[in-house]
Structures are given as C-alpha cells and as structure tokens.
Design a protein around this motif. Structure first.
Motif, PDB file in Angstrom:
ATOM      1  N   GLY A  10       9.688 -12.105  -3.178  1.00 16.42           N
ATOM      2  CA  GLY A  10       9.700 -11.084  -4.219  1.00 16.42           C
ATOM      3  C   GLY A  10       8.656 -10.010  -3.957  1.00 16.42           C
ATOM      4  N   LEU A  11       8.470  -9.685  -2.678  1.00 15.06           N
ATOM      5  CA  LEU A  11       7.396  -8.786  -2.255  1.00 15.06           C
ATOM      6  C   LEU A  11       7.896  -7.350  -2.154  1.00 15.06           C
ATOM      7  CD1 LEU A  11       4.429  -8.722  -1.195  1.00 15.06           C
ATOM      8  CD2 LEU A  11       5.360  -9.054   1.101  1.00 15.06           C
ATOM      9  N   GLN A  12       7.203  -6.456  -2.826  1.00 16.59           N
ATOM     10  CA  GLN A  12       7.471  -5.024  -2.720  1.00 16.59           C
ATOM     11  C   GLN A  12       6.208  -4.345  -2.203  1.00 16.59           C
ATOM     12  OE1 GLN A  12       8.763  -3.935  -6.705  1.00 16.59           O
ATOM     13  NE2 GLN A  12      10.913  -4.161  -6.117  1.00 16.59           N
ATOM     14  N   ALA A  13       6.322  -3.706  -1.043  1.00 19.92           N
ATOM     15  CA  ALA A  13       5.155  -3.089  -0.416  1.00 19.92           C
ATOM     16  C   ALA A  13       5.335  -1.582  -0.352  1.00 19.92           C
ATOM     17  CB  ALA A  13       4.960  -3.653   0.986  1.00 19.92           C
ATOM     18  N   SER A  14       4.255  -0.859  -0.623  1.00 17.76           N
ATOM     19  CA  SER A  14       4.297   0.594  -0.496  1.00 17.76           C
ATOM     20  C   SER A  14       4.030   1.025   0.943  1.00 17.76           C
ATOM     21  CB  SER A  14       3.256   1.224  -1.437  1.00 17.76           C
ATOM     22  OG  SER A  14       1.955   0.729  -1.163  1.00 17.76           O
ATOM     23  N   LEU A  32       0.383  -3.431  -1.412  1.00 14.49           N
ATOM     24  CA  LEU A  32       1.195  -3.522  -2.629  1.00 14.49           C
ATOM     25  C   LEU A  32       1.057  -2.240  -3.446  1.00 14.49           C
ATOM     26  CD1 LEU A  32       0.389  -7.202  -3.664  1.00 14.49           C
ATOM     27  CD2 LEU A  32       2.170  -6.345  -2.128  1.00 14.49           C
ATOM     28  N   PRO A  33       1.995  -1.970  -4.342  1.00 18.37           N
ATOM     29  CA  PRO A  33       1.953  -0.729  -5.136  1.00 18.37           C
ATOM     30  C   PRO A  33       0.628  -0.511  -5.873  1.00 18.37           C
ATOM     31  CG  PRO A  33       4.078  -1.786  -5.398  1.00 18.37           C
ATOM     32  CD  PRO A  33       3.228  -2.737  -4.607  1.00 18.37           C
ATOM     33  N   GLU A  34      -0.034  -1.610  -6.291  1.00 18.77           N
ATOM     34  CA  GLU A  34      -1.307  -1.464  -7.007  1.00 18.77           C
ATOM     35  C   GLU A  34      -2.504  -1.308  -6.074  1.00 18.77           C
ATOM     36  OE1 GLU A  34      -0.101  -5.901  -7.128  1.00 18.77           O
ATOM     37  OE2 GLU A  34       0.852  -3.926  -7.208  1.00 18.77           O
ATOM     38  N   GLY A  35      -2.241  -1.284  -4.752  1.00 22.04           N
ATOM     39  CA  GLY A  35      -3.297  -1.015  -3.781  1.00 22.04           C
ATOM     40  C   GLY A  35      -3.859  -2.229  -3.082  1.00 22.04           C
ATOM     41  N   GLU A  86      -5.929 -11.265   1.633  1.00 26.72           N
ATOM     42  CA  GLU A  86      -6.725 -10.556   2.636  1.00 26.72           C
ATOM     43  C   GLU A  86      -8.169 -11.026   2.583  1.00 26.72           C
ATOM     44  OE1 GLU A  86      -7.486  -5.956   4.017  1.00 26.72           O
ATOM     45  OE2 GLU A  86      -7.510  -6.400   1.859  1.00 26.72           O
ATOM     46  N   LEU A  87      -8.728 -11.344   3.743  1.00 26.79           N
ATOM     47  CA  LEU A  87     -10.170 -11.551   3.843  1.00 26.79           C
ATOM     48  C   LEU A  87     -10.805 -10.178   4.028  1.00 26.79           C
ATOM     49  CD1 LEU A  87     -10.552 -14.646   6.215  1.00 26.79           C
ATOM     50  CD2 LEU A  87     -10.899 -14.585   3.745  1.00 26.79           C
TER      51      LEU A  87
END
Length: 288
Positions: A10-14, A32-35, A86-87
């Motif tokens: 269910g991944l949406q990437a910008s 991701l859309p929120e950064g 993310e590290l």
C-alpha cells in the motif's frame, strides 16, 4: 514487479531512487508524500530473503538496525520484499573521527555477542561454526573455479599453496557468533558524530568472528592507526577481541582472492577497478 510490491505494501511514493551500492538485492529509496523516506528492498533469492527476515527479527532491540515496517514473503515470481525505515545519516568514510571508530567497534561487538538461539529453528541463517574451517575452504575453492580463468597458472598455483599453508596456522575459531559477512563502511550508517546502525543482512551466518573484520580493516581501519586503536577499544568494551594480528593476514589474502572470483561472476567490465585492486593485493600477499 516493483509496482506489484508497492501495491502489496500500500505504498505511495512521491519520488523513488534506486540505491547503487547494493550487490545482493534491489533497493529503492522512496520518499513518501509527507516527506519521510523508507526503503523498499527485494533480495535476489529466497534464501537471501529468509536470512534477512530472520536477522531483523533476531537483532531487533539488541543491535541498531532499521525497523522492519513490513515484509511480503513473495510468490513464484518474486523471492519476497521488505519495507524498511531509514537510518539517519550516510555511509561511514575513512574521514570519520576515532570516536566514530569506537562506536563501530561497539556495534560489531554487540552483533558478535549474539549466539545461535536454542529455542528457535532457523531456515535461512545457518550455523557454520561447528565446521568453520571447512566453510572457509568451501568458499575459497568455489571462487577458485572463477579465479582460475583470470590468474596465470603460476600465480594460481602459488595462491592455492599459500591458502593451505596459512590455513594450518590459524588459532581456534571464536564463536559461535552472529557474523555479518559484509561488515564494510557502505553498510554502516553515521549521522554526524553518531553511528546510527548497520544494514544489509543477506549474507549473515553464525560462525567465527575472525571472518568478519577483513572488509572493515581493508576499507576503513587500515587508513589511520588512531581509528584502528579506537575501534579495538570500543569492541573490547563489550566482549573480548581476538588477536587480529594473527588472523587478519589470512583473511586479507582470502578476501583478495575471493574478490577476484566475485568480479568474474558479477562481470569483469563493470567491476574492472575492483578487480585491479584485488589483483594488486593478491600479488602483494604472494610476494611475502
């Protein structure tokens, strides 16, 4: 395939960018859309997927690693995939301060302190410790089939003879420990003055710690004596450190030899620089 996996999560990437320095899997950095950034990782084989899955489950809360947000076990067309946090930071470089080297020592020792679980049956991570010498021998002679087509006959023969001679001089193995098998700067993440963790577990085993220092020494510790000293102090703050001066020469030689075979398997043209580096290292070891 990537679109299918993104739908599974269910991944949406910008934005998406493939990570270049990944040799045993396909990895995408997804914004991701929120950064926020996450990583989509697709191992090349089912075995590598299973090793990685078991590693994340075993290391969670014990060693600094990315959080496994979700995983998909795959199907007949895909070996599986991971969605990872993310590290913060960037891969370790030789410009790091001794305080970072100390933390790297702590990180690796924490990993080496993990022993095979008595209560859990593992299907991906194999315990090679009971016959560690045979494991190293198998790896060497497997790559030797690839190296044979690159070295001239005399160099190849000298390599085999040196391997057999040095192998007989090794001390008893140290373990069984969780060993990364690819513990190198590209897999160690640093954010300013803090080591934030380690990534990539496709090659992990339970085995002897002696095989896990070579790439870190080759690509980081050998550049500065102060880094080497600080690293050792960090490691020893967690668990005893083996006599590196006694075992490193053997594993450095084996690493150079096996890396030549690795270049043959993965493509000589695209790995030409790495091939030349290891040919030079091997010839230096054979001149001793």
């Amino acid at each position: 395939m990537v679109d299918r996996i993104m739908r599974q999560f269910g991944l949406q990437a910008s934005a998406m960018h493939e990570v270049e320095d990944s040799h045993s899997s396909t990895v995408y950095r997804c914004t991701l859309p929120e950064g926020e950034n996450v990583f989509l990782k697709i191992p090349f084989t089912k075995l590598k997927f299973q090793r990685e899955l078991e590693a994340y489950e075993m290391l969670k809360g014990r060693v600094a690693v990315p959080e496994m947000l979700e995983y998909w076990p795959g199907d007949e067309d895909c070996p599986g995939a991971f969605l990872l946090s993310e590290l913060k930071g960037k891969p370790l470089t030789s410009a790091a301060a001794p305080s970072i080297a100390f933390q790297v020592g702590v990180l690796q020792a924490e990993m080496h302190a993990i022993r095979p679980p008595a209560e859990q049956v593992l299907t991906g991570i194999k315990n090679e410790f009971p016959d560690w010498s045979h494991f190293i021998e198998q790896q060497f002679y497997s790559f030797a089939e690839d190296v044979k087509g690159i070295l001239d006959e005399q160099l190849y023969k000298k390599s085999i003879e040196k391997f057999e001679k040095m192998r007989q001089q090794l001390p008893s193995p140290d373990g069984p420990s969780f060993v990364h098998m690819d513990f190198r700067p590209a897999n160690i993440i640093v954010d300013h003055d803090q080591v934030t963790g380690i990534i990539d577990f496709e090659s992990v085993r339970f085995g002897s710690t002696e095989g896990d220092f070579t790439k870190l020494y080759r690509d980081f510790l050998s550049y500065d004596e102060s880094l080497y000293h600080a690293y050792q102090e960090g490691y020893k703050s967690i668990r005893p450190l083996i006599d590196l001066e006694r075992v490193l020469p053997f594993y450095q030689f084996v690493d150079a030899f096996n890396s030549i075979g690795w270049c043959k398997r993965r493509g000589i043209e695209k790995n030409a620089l790495f091939l030349e580096e290891n040919l030079s290292r091997l010839k230096n070891w054979l001149s001793y």
